[in-house]
Design an enzyme around this catalytic site. Structure first.
Site, PDB file in Angstrom:
ATOM      1  N   LYS A 179     -55.213   1.515  78.701  1.00 15.38           N
ATOM      2  CA  LYS A 179     -54.887   0.299  77.963  1.00 15.38           C
ATOM      3  C   LYS A 179     -55.649  -0.911  78.511  1.00 15.38           C
ATOM      4  CE  LYS A 179     -52.032   2.235  75.061  1.00 15.38           C
ATOM      5  NZ  LYS A 179     -51.830   3.633  75.447  1.00 15.38           N
TER       6      LYS A 179
HETATM    7  C1  LIG Z   1     -50.441   4.298  74.753  1.00 14.17           C
HETATM    8  C2  LIG Z   1     -49.568   4.190  73.601  1.00 14.17           C
HETATM    9  C3  LIG Z   1     -48.183   4.410  73.706  1.00 14.17           C
HETATM   10  C4  LIG Z   1     -47.511   4.987  74.902  1.00 14.17           C
HETATM   11  O1  LIG Z   1     -47.670   4.330  76.092  1.00 14.17           O
HETATM   12  P1  LIG Z   1     -47.537   5.154  77.455  1.00 14.17           P
HETATM   13  O2  LIG Z   1     -47.459   4.054  78.468  1.00 14.17           O
HETATM   14  O3  LIG Z   1     -48.764   5.983  77.592  1.00 14.17           O
HETATM   15  O4  LIG Z   1     -46.291   5.953  77.400  1.00 14.17           O
HETATM   16  C5  LIG Z   1     -47.398   4.189  72.585  1.00 14.17           C
HETATM   17  N1  LIG Z   1     -47.923   3.799  71.429  1.00 14.17           N
HETATM   18  C6  LIG Z   1     -49.237   3.589  71.277  1.00 14.17           C
HETATM   19  C7  LIG Z   1     -49.746   3.134  69.959  1.00 14.17           C
HETATM   20  C8  LIG Z   1     -50.112   3.804  72.342  1.00 14.17           C
HETATM   21  O5  LIG Z   1     -51.420   3.640  72.172  1.00 14.17           O
END
Ligand SMILES: *Cc1c(COP(=O)(O)O)cnc(C)c1O
Length: 371
Positions: A179
């Site tokens: 992210k």
């Molecule tokens: C990365 C992501 C998540 C989940 O986040 P995590 O921290 O990996 O559990 C949920 N929704 C979207 C759209 C994502 O890209």
């Protein structure tokens, strides 16, 4: 990493706060809430955990329905299954690639008619681009169904000048390694309802009732963020704006070099929104460009360039094969089309200009050969 992370990690070690609570956790929550302009935030172990807590707080149970964007990562919808509830997937609309207000309206009208309104609508802001929030909220309010904003990919983006993730009853962010900022793994649940957020803290620490011994009357989870990782988060938040600038610059460079090519259509930015451009994405029209998205991806893979198709819609996943789905309208199935024609380009904030030029050259050369 940005540079200040080690300082906060050292502080955690020096003060011996090596636990899923501590001063870094409190500070990280405060700073996120301040930054986005929400009343509060709860730091948790992942974005997925934050969505799960939001569903628990909205009392989503076995047999309940929850609506969710179809074009997204599976983590948006998995927590619906954790609760034993039933997802219904909603298509995208072509402008933002996000939830179609039209399809949502049809789905809610049907659900109301069937006497089975969903307990929540999970709206995803894909690749940093905000959904058509006003339209979606108006429809949700009409049926009195709360919205959860999955802003895992859109921290640092704004909609009408306000932070992405602050429009629903709850918003969630992710600090997974991929992210825009990362704590290696982590997430945040945000809301203006501080009472609900305190309940989230309770649920995220095994739902321990107030008593000198261990007393439990509800199902809890072990979902809190560690004080060490929260330290990384504090330092990462300091460089978020820088990251957004870097990713927007990467988009600009791709756009400048590739947007004029016939058949290439970059994801646009809705008016009144600012995307963090987490990933630069475009669709390719095979007829105009003379090549399919699949072949372009193959050609990049041959040069060791890690580009990807856009998310495979969840209603097309084997995991959800029995699940109901509402397309944008009777003739347009937007998410399926985006999956067929969409490409995500390498967009890391630390990408060098030479690296980006290598990707651009590869796309240009591949398309020249085919036209
Ligand atoms: C990365 C992501 C998540 C989940 O986040 P995590 O921290 O990996 O559990 C949920 N929704 C979207 C759209 C994502 O890209």
């Amino acid at each position: 990493m940005g540079g200040n992370e080690q300082k906060y990690i050292n502080e955690a070690f020096k003060t011996n706060w090596i636990a899923p609570l501590g001063p870094n956790v409190d500070a990280f929550e405060k700073e996120i809430a301040n930054y986005i302009g929400a009343n509060g935030a709860v730091a948790v172990s992942s974005g997925t955990a934050a969505i799960h807590l939001a569903l628990s707080l909205l009392d989503v149970k076995k047999g309940d329905k929850v609506f969710c964007s179809s074009l997204t990562f599976v983590a948006s919808a998995n927590p619906i299954l954790y609760q034993g509830a039933e997802p219904v997937f909603i298509d995208s609309e072509p402008d933002s690639w996000n939830m179609s207000p039209q399809a949502l309206e049809t789905a809610l009208r049907d659900a109301c008619y069937e006497g089975e309104l969903p307990k929540a609508v999970i709206v995803v802001n894909l690749y940093g681009q905000s959904a058509k929030i006003d339209e979606l909220i108006t429809i949700c309010n009409q049926y009195d169904v709360p919205m959860i904003e999955d802003a895992a990919e859109s921290l640092g983006s704004t909609y009408k000048g306000k932070a992405s993730g602050t429009f629903g009853k709850f918003g969630i962010y992710s600090f997974n390694g991929n992210k825009i900022i990362s704590t290696s793994g982590g997430g945040m649940l945000v809301s203006n309802d501080t009472v609900a957020l305190n309940k989230a803290r309770f649920l995220a620490t095994q739902a321990r009732d107030p008593a000198p011994h261990y007393e439990h009357s509800e199902i809890g989870f072990n979902y809190r963020m560690s004080n060490i990782l929260a330290g990384i988060g504090i330092a990462q938040l300091q460089i978020l704006e820088q990251r957004v600038k870097a990713r927007r610059l990467i988009f600009e460079r791709y756009y400048h070099k590739l947007a004029h090519i016939p058949g290439i259509y970059f994801m646009t930015e809705l008016g009144n929104t600012c995307s963090n451009r987490w990933l630069t994405t475009f669709t390719i029209d095979e007829k105009e460009a003379g090549i399919s998205a699949k072949l372009l991806l193959d050609s990049m893979a041959e040069e060791n360039i890690e580009a990807r198709p856009v998310w495979k819609p969840l209603h097309m996943q084997p995991l959800f094969k029995e699940v109901r789905y509402y397309s944008h309208n009777e003739i347009q199935n937007v998410s399926e089309q985006l999956f067929k024609t969409g490409i995500c380009l390498p967009s890391g904030s630390n990408m060098k200009v030479e690296e980006q030029m290598r990707v651009i050259d590869c796309v240009q050369n591949t398309l020249k050969l085919k036209v």
